[in-house]
Every structure is written in structure tokens, then in C-alpha cells.
Design a protein around this motif. Structure first.
Motif, PDB file in Angstrom:
ATOM      1  N   ASP A 134       6.905  -5.134  13.754  1.00 18.10           N
ATOM      2  CA  ASP A 134       6.136  -3.895  13.916  1.00 18.10           C
ATOM      3  C   ASP A 134       6.992  -2.666  13.660  1.00 18.10           C
ATOM      4  O   ASP A 134       6.512  -1.668  13.124  1.00 18.10           O
ATOM      5  N   LEU A 152       9.473  -2.460  11.582  1.00 16.57           N
ATOM      6  CA  LEU A 152       9.790  -2.342  10.166  1.00 16.57           C
ATOM      7  C   LEU A 152       8.584  -1.959   9.311  1.00 16.57           C
ATOM      8  O   LEU A 152       8.751  -1.549   8.166  1.00 16.57           O
ATOM      9  N   LEU A 153       7.372  -2.085   9.856  1.00 17.99           N
ATOM     10  CA  LEU A 153       6.178  -1.697   9.100  1.00 17.99           C
ATOM     11  C   LEU A 153       6.114  -0.180   8.980  1.00 17.99           C
ATOM     12  O   LEU A 153       6.563   0.542   9.867  1.00 17.99           O
ATOM     13  N   PRO A 154       5.543   0.310   7.880  1.00 16.89           N
ATOM     14  CA  PRO A 154       5.382   1.762   7.784  1.00 16.89           C
ATOM     15  C   PRO A 154       4.390   2.251   8.840  1.00 16.89           C
ATOM     16  O   PRO A 154       3.502   1.509   9.250  1.00 16.89           O
ATOM     17  N   PRO A 155       4.543   3.482   9.290  1.00 22.82           N
ATOM     18  CA  PRO A 155       3.620   3.978  10.319  1.00 22.82           C
ATOM     19  C   PRO A 155       2.210   4.069   9.760  1.00 22.82           C
ATOM     20  O   PRO A 155       2.005   4.413   8.591  1.00 22.82           O
ATOM     21  N   PRO A 156       1.200   3.738  10.578  1.00 24.56           N
ATOM     22  CA  PRO A 156      -0.178   3.785  10.093  1.00 24.56           C
ATOM     23  C   PRO A 156      -0.616   5.223   9.846  1.00 24.56           C
ATOM     24  O   PRO A 156      -0.206   6.144  10.548  1.00 24.56           O
ATOM     25  N   SER A 157      -1.435   5.379   8.835  1.00 28.20           N
ATOM     26  CA  SER A 157      -1.974   6.711   8.576  1.00 28.20           C
ATOM     27  C   SER A 157      -3.051   7.024   9.602  1.00 28.20           C
ATOM     28  O   SER A 157      -3.403   6.184  10.429  1.00 28.20           O
TER      29      SER A 157
END
Length: 115
Positions: free
Chosen positions: A71, A73-78
Motif C-alpha cells: 500500500d 508503494l502504490l501511488p496515492p489515489p486521486s
């Protein structure tokens, strides 16, 4: 080899030099006083006792660390994204601009490995 002999001529050691060197080395001792040796051994023992529970602790691999790292490493949600843990979300077109429909499926729980 002849050139080396010219650069460094053979020298004779001083009389009694070997015995003086042996006496000087024997007089030096080990270098650590008994008090400091005891302190070093006590500090090592304390560190071992403190680290032993870390080595002996039972390891629980429930995947929470893996999930947290994934979580992170995932890009932040828009602003329009849906965040789903342990599952997946699929956006479905609703036909209207102000209505969003998502198909959400949760993954089955993973079995805990027996030890």
C-alpha cells in the motif's frame, strides 16, 4: 636481484637485540586490564540477553507487513478513486455524470500457516 642488494645492503642486528625484543613483548602483556576485560564481557552478556528474545520470538506471518509495504508503494489515489483493501473494485459506467457505480469484490481470507 643484484640491484636490490645495492639499494638495501645487508645489515647486522645489534648484539642482544633479539633477547631485548622478546623481553619487551613479554613485558607488554595482553593490553587489557582484568577490570576492563570483565566490563567488556559483562556488556557482551547483557547485549546477548537483550537480543535473545528477538531471535527466539515466534514469527507470525499474517501478511500485514507485506500489505502495508504494498500500500505504501502504490501511488496515492486521486480524488475520484476508490481504495479497497483485500479485494478489487471495477468502475461501471452509469450513464450520468454525478453517479458512480463500482463493482467491488473482496478476496477470500488467506489461511494462516500452521507452525
Amino acid at each position: 636481484m643484484i640491484e636490490l642488494r645495492v639499494l638495501s645492503p645487508t645489515r647486522t642486528p645489534p648484539a642482544g637485540g633479539l633477547s631485548r625484543l622478546q623481553r619487551a613483548v613479554a613485558a607488554q602483556g595482553t593490553g587489557l586490564q582484568p577490570r576492563w576485560r570483565w566490563l567488556a564481557m559483562a556488556a557482551s552478556l547483557v547485549l546477548l540477553v537483550m537480543a535473545l528474545p528477538l531471535w527466539m520470538a515466534p514469527s507470525r506471518d499474517d501478511g500485514s507487513l507485506d500489505r502495508a509495504l504494498h500500500d505504501a508503494l502504490l501511488p496515492p489515489p486521486s480524488g475520484n478513486a476508490v481504495l479497497v483493501h483485500d479485494g478489487a473494485a471495477l468502475a461501471v459506467d452509469s450513464g450520468r455524470q454525478d453517479v458512480r457505480i463500482y463493482l467491488i469484490q473482496r478476496l477470500p481470507p488467506r489461511p494462516v500457516p500452521s507452525q
